[in-house]
Write a protein that holds these residues in place. Sequence first.
Motif, PDB file in Angstrom:
ATOM      1  N   PRO A 167     -16.006  -0.662 -35.471  1.00 41.26           N
ATOM      2  CA  PRO A 167     -15.716   0.619 -34.823  1.00 41.26           C
ATOM      3  C   PRO A 167     -14.542   1.323 -35.504  1.00 41.26           C
ATOM      4  O   PRO A 167     -13.622   0.661 -35.982  1.00 41.26           O
ATOM      5  CB  PRO A 167     -15.340   0.223 -33.392  1.00 41.26           C
TER       6      PRO A 167
ATOM      7  N   TRP B 157     -11.504   2.633 -35.042  1.00 37.89           N
ATOM      8  CA  TRP B 157     -10.537   2.633 -33.936  1.00 37.89           C
ATOM      9  C   TRP B 157      -9.661   3.876 -33.928  1.00 37.89           C
ATOM     10  O   TRP B 157      -9.205   4.306 -32.875  1.00 37.89           O
ATOM     11  CB  TRP B 157      -9.655   1.385 -33.990  1.00 37.89           C
TER      12      TRP B 157
ATOM     13  N   ALA C  68     -10.209   6.611 -31.416  1.00 35.87           N
ATOM     14  CA  ALA C  68      -9.964   6.441 -29.978  1.00 35.87           C
ATOM     15  C   ALA C  68      -8.974   7.455 -29.425  1.00 35.87           C
ATOM     16  O   ALA C  68      -9.152   7.954 -28.314  1.00 35.87           O
ATOM     17  CB  ALA C  68      -9.472   5.030 -29.696  1.00 35.87           C
TER      18      ALA C  68
ATOM     19  N   GLN D  68     -18.156   5.814 -34.694  1.00 35.18           N
ATOM     20  CA  GLN D  68     -17.450   6.490 -33.596  1.00 35.18           C
ATOM     21  C   GLN D  68     -18.177   6.266 -32.278  1.00 35.18           C
ATOM     22  O   GLN D  68     -17.560   6.070 -31.231  1.00 35.18           O
ATOM     23  CB  GLN D  68     -17.359   7.993 -33.872  1.00 35.18           C
TER      24      GLN D  68
ATOM     25  N   VAL E 206     -17.112   3.194 -30.590  1.00 31.98           N
ATOM     26  CA  VAL E 206     -15.820   3.317 -29.887  1.00 31.98           C
ATOM     27  C   VAL E 206     -16.049   3.946 -28.511  1.00 31.98           C
ATOM     28  O   VAL E 206     -15.523   3.473 -27.492  1.00 31.98           O
ATOM     29  CB  VAL E 206     -14.832   4.190 -30.703  1.00 31.98           C
TER      30      VAL E 206
END
Lengths: 271, 271, 275
Positions: free
Chosen positions: A68, A70, A73, A244, A247
Amino acid sequence: MPVSTNEQGEPIWRLRTSRAQWLGYLAWLAGISLFLLCWKLISDNTMWVFVEDAGRQGSDLISRMLPPQWSYAHRLWQPMWDTLNIATLGTLLGIAMAFPVAFLAARNTSPHPLVRSAALVVIVSSRSINSLIWAMLLVTILGPGVLAGIIAIALRSIGFVGKLLYEAIEEIHPTPVEAINATGASRMQVMSYAVLPQVMPAFAGISVYRWDINIRESTVLGLVGAGGIGLQLNAAINSLAWNQVSVIFLMIFVTVLASEWVSARVRRAII
Amino acid sequence: MNAARERLAEQGEWRRLPLIGDARLRWLMVIGAVLYLVLALSTISVNWDRVAEGMSRGLNFLAAFTQPDFISRRGDIVNGLLESLTMTLTSTVIGVALAIPVGLGAARNISPLPVYLLCRGIITVSRTFQEVIIAILFVVMFGFGPLAGMITLAFATIGFMAKLLAEDIEDLDWRQVEAVRATGASWLQTMNHAVQPQVMPRLIGLSMYRLDINFRESAVIGIVGAGGIGATLNTSISRYEYDTSAAILLIIIGIVLLSEYSSSHVRRWTQ
Amino acid sequence: MLTLRAVTKRYPTGDLALNDIHLSLPRGQVMALIGPSGAGKSTLIRCVNRLVEPSGGSIHLEDTELTGLSSGRLRQARRAMAMIFQEYALVDRLTVMENVLSGRLGYVGFWRSFLRRYPKTDVIEAFRLLERVGLGHALDKRADALSGGQRQRVGIARALLQDPRLLLVDEPTASLDPKTSRQIMRLIRELCAERDLAAIINIHDVNLARQFADRIVGLRGGEIVFDGKPGELNAEILTTIYGEEDWGNEEGEEEDADSAVQVTPAPALAMGGGR
């Protein structure tokens, strides 16, 4: 369970009579043929070439989701906050509207049978139509944004809360109602003294339960433009940014689990 | 404190006991709630020009309900409905069938820990994500069409049914199970004679309920390409053909009503 | 003060629950209404405050004709006739004080009652009544935390807070043990004497009726078959009310049981009977 005797006079025990047995077989046969028919319809409308490819597609998808991204986020906090707001404000608005509707729909508090049918129609229409459909409609009317999401959630919640609440109202003990009536109380006073205290725990429980469901529902409203994390999800999918998407999935997963935990705790505390 | 309240009551001073005893906590919660409402409401931004423009569409939409158009898109509606209904039926059957082993596995009192954790994991994932999100993934894997929709709904059904089934098994009457076990019955025989009779009526009721939910969901997963009436509805709304949308919504409401009515009959019949 | 003329009640199912009832109750009289289950006792007292609508006849409370009242007027009239119920009919989730104060609902407006802002005089009187029935210490307890006898006391306090002229009492002792039953009956009797209230008491237990009432009316199949002093009630009359049974024998047994109970709380009993 009939017990009959055979030629030798020994008792034979069967679970059901043979007529009922035949009906049972027939029902199973009808059910299975219906299922097969439906299956055929689906299979006719399916491109099996794609399906044969599904395993490869799936593993491809997973490999693109991992790892993912990150860093993405931090751009999700705002949409997540919007999602929570849509669910919470929508639930509040929904229960505010569901409350009077439930009293009008319950057999023992409804002022008139006609009013009762009208309230039931409101409840059924609201229940039948998914919040995503409400959101689609509202987006064309109000324009995209959080407001459409809030109202969509509220409209869907009326039916859910209204139905469970009016069932709770119909199950109250009638004697306190009689007693409060006998004191010369007005209609509204009877509601607030005899009916309300009896349904309050159920009402609180139902509302929290719906809030928890609404959190889950509001994660997808963005797909049709009604705000929240669904907007980001839609954008990420359209640009094929699967790392994405993963996430976002994780974020939704954690949020929904947390809300479910909160709702279960609150409901246990009430009951 | 009690004595003080008694003395006050004697002098005619009496107030209802507050819900939360601690005054500081009470105020903290009130302030927190107000603060949240202010913050949450401030995130709503409304473009009033857009709303004014949309209002006429809203009125058009409401007017469409008085003269729904079932005719001009008859072919699309019939196809969509047929797809929705077949998806609903097959997914419920497959979902319930798969939910039974998962549910057994997720009941702590009859399954070993690794199986329990695996099954609980499946349930959690299935319940956390909204059907539409799952549908997106399956559409990517299996291509557009009702097959993806069917698998989505079946997956969602597993989570729903297995959780409730597992809860049922966890608090079933253990004496009956022991009584059957004491006769020397095998694991399967125990399931068949002691567990099944206790959970069967509720299982049937829940399946009917899930059938109803699956139909309603089948009306929205079409939005992301998973077949069913949702696609038709989505098209009609985005083309502003509100009379067709109204017709579709009325059909959905009608079918949900019908299924609710018949499921209450089935439930009475099986219990 | 209360006069019933030709009161009839036929339920929508076709059952005739009351047939041509004529009855009049002077001020301050405590009347027991006895009869077998289904004789129409409950229907009769519910017709008076119109929890059940009578199908025919007229009911006068002093100068007010009750059967024709509009709902607003009926509310006013109901304030003068308080009811005490078999299963206490308290609102379980409200506190004792809230339950008692609900007796004032006919006098205060909606918002006042909703916000529990009762006038000072009401609160004083409510607390005084709670003390009188021996529950002053329990004002903040929830009603479902009380025992059966305590709940019935709260029910009595609620009824009296209405400041009624007539008490309608429906099987006050049916859910209570024999000792508590007596205490409750005695309490009702005393309160009627204190406040010069008339009362109609539905009661199953003939001996309680005999002991605590000034007058007994027997109801059977929706008709009055006996109306007289407790002393006039004999085996023959009981047979007309309840049907054939060996009354003499049962009376004897009951009286034995009575004397056993009467020995212990003698001073209190003297108070109750000393009117």
